[in-house]
Design a protein around this motif. Structure first.
Motif, mmCIF file in Angstrom:
data_model
loop_
_atom_site.group_PDB
_atom_site.id
_atom_site.type_symbol
_atom_site.label_atom_id
_atom_site.label_comp_id
_atom_site.label_asym_id
_atom_site.label_seq_id
_atom_site.Cartn_x
_atom_site.Cartn_y
_atom_site.Cartn_z
ATOM 1 N N ARG A 92 5.595 -14.353 -6.843
ATOM 2 C CA ARG A 92 6.504 -13.640 -5.938
ATOM 3 C C ARG A 92 7.940 -13.990 -6.307
ATOM 4 N NH1 ARG A 92 6.845 -16.750 -0.241
ATOM 5 N NH2 ARG A 92 6.145 -18.832 -0.869
ATOM 6 N N PRO A 93 8.868 -13.037 -6.192
ATOM 7 C CA PRO A 93 10.259 -13.305 -6.565
ATOM 8 C C PRO A 93 10.884 -14.324 -5.630
ATOM 9 C CG PRO A 93 9.844 -10.935 -6.305
ATOM 10 C CD PRO A 93 8.669 -11.647 -5.731
ATOM 11 N N LEU A 94 11.796 -15.129 -6.173
ATOM 12 C CA LEU A 94 12.554 -16.089 -5.366
ATOM 13 C C LEU A 94 13.884 -15.451 -4.977
ATOM 14 C CD1 LEU A 94 11.876 -19.372 -7.366
ATOM 15 C CD2 LEU A 94 11.049 -18.819 -5.077
ATOM 16 N N ALA A 95 14.055 -15.230 -3.679
ATOM 17 C CA ALA A 95 15.242 -14.522 -3.204
ATOM 18 C C ALA A 95 16.525 -15.261 -3.554
ATOM 19 C CB ALA A 95 15.144 -14.312 -1.693
ATOM 20 N N ASP A 96 16.465 -16.604 -3.537
ATOM 21 C CA ASP A 96 17.674 -17.384 -3.799
ATOM 22 C C ASP A 96 17.880 -17.681 -5.283
ATOM 23 O OD1 ASP A 96 15.414 -18.950 -3.830
ATOM 24 O OD2 ASP A 96 16.422 -20.754 -3.091
ATOM 25 N N LYS A 97 16.933 -17.233 -6.136
ATOM 26 C CA LYS A 97 17.063 -17.448 -7.580
ATOM 27 C C LYS A 97 16.684 -16.153 -8.301
ATOM 28 C CE LYS A 97 15.792 -22.374 -7.296
ATOM 29 N NZ LYS A 97 14.828 -23.408 -7.760
ATOM 30 N N PRO A 98 17.580 -15.198 -8.361
ATOM 31 C CA PRO A 98 17.265 -13.909 -8.998
ATOM 32 C C PRO A 98 16.727 -14.096 -10.414
ATOM 33 C CG PRO A 98 19.394 -13.825 -7.890
ATOM 34 C CD PRO A 98 18.962 -15.258 -7.858
ATOM 35 N N GLY A 99 15.654 -13.379 -10.704
ATOM 36 C CA GLY A 99 15.055 -13.451 -12.031
ATOM 37 C C GLY A 99 14.018 -14.540 -12.177
ATOM 38 N N ARG A 100 13.808 -15.346 -11.117
ATOM 39 C CA ARG A 100 12.800 -16.397 -11.163
ATOM 40 C C ARG A 100 11.717 -16.117 -10.116
ATOM 41 N NH1 ARG A 100 14.038 -20.487 -14.422
ATOM 42 N NH2 ARG A 100 12.350 -21.753 -13.534
ATOM 43 N N TYR A 101 10.552 -16.768 -10.335
ATOM 44 C CA TYR A 101 9.383 -16.469 -9.504
ATOM 45 C C TYR A 101 8.692 -17.765 -9.097
ATOM 46 C CZ TYR A 101 10.146 -11.983 -11.806
ATOM 47 O OH TYR A 101 10.715 -10.834 -12.284
ATOM 48 N N LYS A 102 7.873 -17.660 -8.050
ATOM 49 C CA LYS A 102 7.037 -18.783 -7.607
ATOM 50 C C LYS A 102 5.578 -18.366 -7.696
ATOM 51 C CE LYS A 102 8.113 -21.482 -4.139
ATOM 52 N NZ LYS A 102 8.328 -22.046 -2.775
ATOM 53 N N ILE A 103 4.733 -19.265 -8.202
ATOM 54 C CA ILE A 103 3.313 -18.970 -8.341
ATOM 55 C C ILE A 103 2.671 -18.824 -6.960
ATOM 56 C CG2 ILE A 103 2.699 -21.423 -8.441
ATOM 57 C CD1 ILE A 103 0.985 -18.751 -10.560
ATOM 58 N N VAL A 104 1.816 -17.822 -6.803
ATOM 59 C CA VAL A 104 1.003 -17.663 -5.594
ATOM 60 C C VAL A 104 -0.397 -18.190 -5.876
ATOM 61 C CG1 VAL A 104 0.002 -16.024 -3.939
ATOM 62 C CG2 VAL A 104 2.350 -15.693 -4.775
ATOM 63 N N TYR A 105 -1.009 -17.704 -6.948
ATOM 64 C CA TYR A 105 -2.274 -18.273 -7.411
ATOM 65 C C TYR A 105 -2.384 -18.098 -8.915
ATOM 66 C CZ TYR A 105 -4.137 -13.433 -7.094
ATOM 67 O OH TYR A 105 -4.353 -12.077 -7.217
ATOM 68 N N GLY A 106 -3.242 -18.941 -9.518
ATOM 69 C CA GLY A 106 -3.419 -18.917 -10.969
ATOM 70 C C GLY A 106 -2.720 -20.071 -11.665
ATOM 71 N N ARG A 107 -2.640 -21.217 -10.976
ATOM 72 C CA ARG A 107 -1.914 -22.356 -11.562
ATOM 73 C C ARG A 107 -2.557 -22.857 -12.855
ATOM 74 N NH1 ARG A 107 -0.668 -22.720 -6.201
ATOM 75 N NH2 ARG A 107 1.433 -23.482 -5.685
ATOM 76 N N ARG A 108 -3.888 -22.873 -12.907
ATOM 77 C CA ARG A 108 -4.543 -23.364 -14.125
ATOM 78 C C ARG A 108 -4.262 -22.411 -15.290
ATOM 79 N NH1 ARG A 108 -10.019 -23.365 -16.407
ATOM 80 N NH2 ARG A 108 -10.538 -21.718 -14.934
ATOM 81 N N ARG A 109 -4.311 -21.109 -15.015
ATOM 82 C CA ARG A 109 -3.987 -20.136 -16.068
ATOM 83 C C ARG A 109 -2.540 -20.300 -16.522
ATOM 84 N NH1 ARG A 109 -5.925 -15.272 -12.546
ATOM 85 N NH2 ARG A 109 -6.521 -16.953 -11.134
#
Length: 321
Positions: A92-109
């Protein structure tokens, strides 16, 4: 009737399935956090998978898995390198860091992709914290179930991060009594000890609860005790759990063997008034409802007054000394 896979893209509008279902009511109500997850999952029909450099994806947040082994990540990385990434992760996009994302699921991948320097095929969804947790919890049901202790740690993390209880219950598909059991275990056994043991898929709730009870009663430095066991030479997490359980059980028995016997208080007419037990954590006075039921009831009704009187008498003695 087979349960529909919520993470499978729905069929096209003109498919036979749509024609057959007609005006059936939606599976989830169009309100609350679940509504956002429902809308997010419907977006899968567009197959909108994006290629995102892995260095733009952050991994912080509640985890539903214990640490991945290097061998596990290496095996998955080799498979991805040979066959490509078959299953996208969700970010999901990080509102306070344009162009960056946070993992929701799939950490091992994600970890495997980082190790070989490949971009991640990812579903990008704008989700609130609650919607992300619900999506993470639902995705768990479509892969190897997390072990009891992984779920317990996940529940404790969500609680510590301020998530409301209904969200935690929905994310893990559990009820309130189970949530209480999970958080008790996760808060009694130090997380460092759990990490040394591992996921222990073959160990169920009852054995973890027994270990938590033994750990609480042992009054020992569990991290030091477990660190001295050399668990890195024990191949499976189930075996590591067994070794830790045996060690803490021995400590508990040794503590029990050295505990002083309870002190019995007997009246002048030979009746047992109370049993006094002293432990490192408490002094316990147990009144007898068999020998002196009326006195036990009177003590219950007057405990506050009498204890305050005894406390003041003790303070007076201390000052006179």
């Amino acid at each position: 009737m087979a349960r529909r896979n919520l993470f499978q893209p729905p069929p096209p509008p003109d498919s036979t399935e749509d024609a057959a279902t007609g005006d059936l009511k939606p599976r989830f109500p169009n309100t609350g956090a679940m509504s956002g997850v429902k809308s997010t999952l419907k977006d899968l029909s567009s197959n909108a998978v994006r290629e995102i450099p892995v260095d733009l994806i952050e991994e912080d947040g509640p985890k539903d898995r214990l640490s991945f082994s290097d061998a596990d990540v290496a095996s998955l990385a080799a498979s991805i390198k040979e066959h490509g990434q078959q299953v996208p992760i969700m970010v999901r996009p990080l509102a306070d860091k344009p162009g960056r994302y946070k993992i929701v699921y799939g950490r091992r991948r994600l970890r495997a992709l980082q190790s070989i320097g490949m971009s991640a095929r990812a579903l990008v969804r704008t989700l609130s914290d609650e919607q992300a947790i619900l999506a993470q919890g639902q995705e768990n049901s479509h892969r190897l179930d997390p072990s009891f202790i992984e779920k317990a740690l996940f529940a404790a993390q969500l609680s510590d991060n301020g998530y409301d209880q209904p969200v935690i219950l929905d994310a893990l598909a559990i009820d309130k009594p189970m949530l209480s059991r999970m958080t008790k275990v996760a808060r009694t056994i130090p997380e460092a000890v759990i990490q040394m043991i591992g996921s222990a898929h073959g160990v169920g709730r009852r054995r973890w609860e027994d270990l938590a009870d033994m750990a609480k009663g042992s009054n020992a430095d569990l991290i030091r005790v477990v660190s001295d066991l050399g668990l890195d030479k024990t191949p499976t997490s189930d075996d590591r759990f067994a070794r830790v359980s045996d060690a803490i059980s021995r400590i508990g028995k040794a503590v029990g063997a050295t505990k002083p016997a309870a002190h019995m208080i007997v009246s002048s007419d030979g009746k047992t008034l109370a049993e006094v037990k002293d432990s490192p954590r408490a002094l316990t006075v147990k009144m007898s409802k068999v020998d002196t039921p009326e006195f036990a009831q009177w003590m219950r009704d007057n405990a506050e007054v009498e204890l305050k009187r005894l406390y003041e008498a003790w303070k007076s003695d201390q000052q006179s000394d």
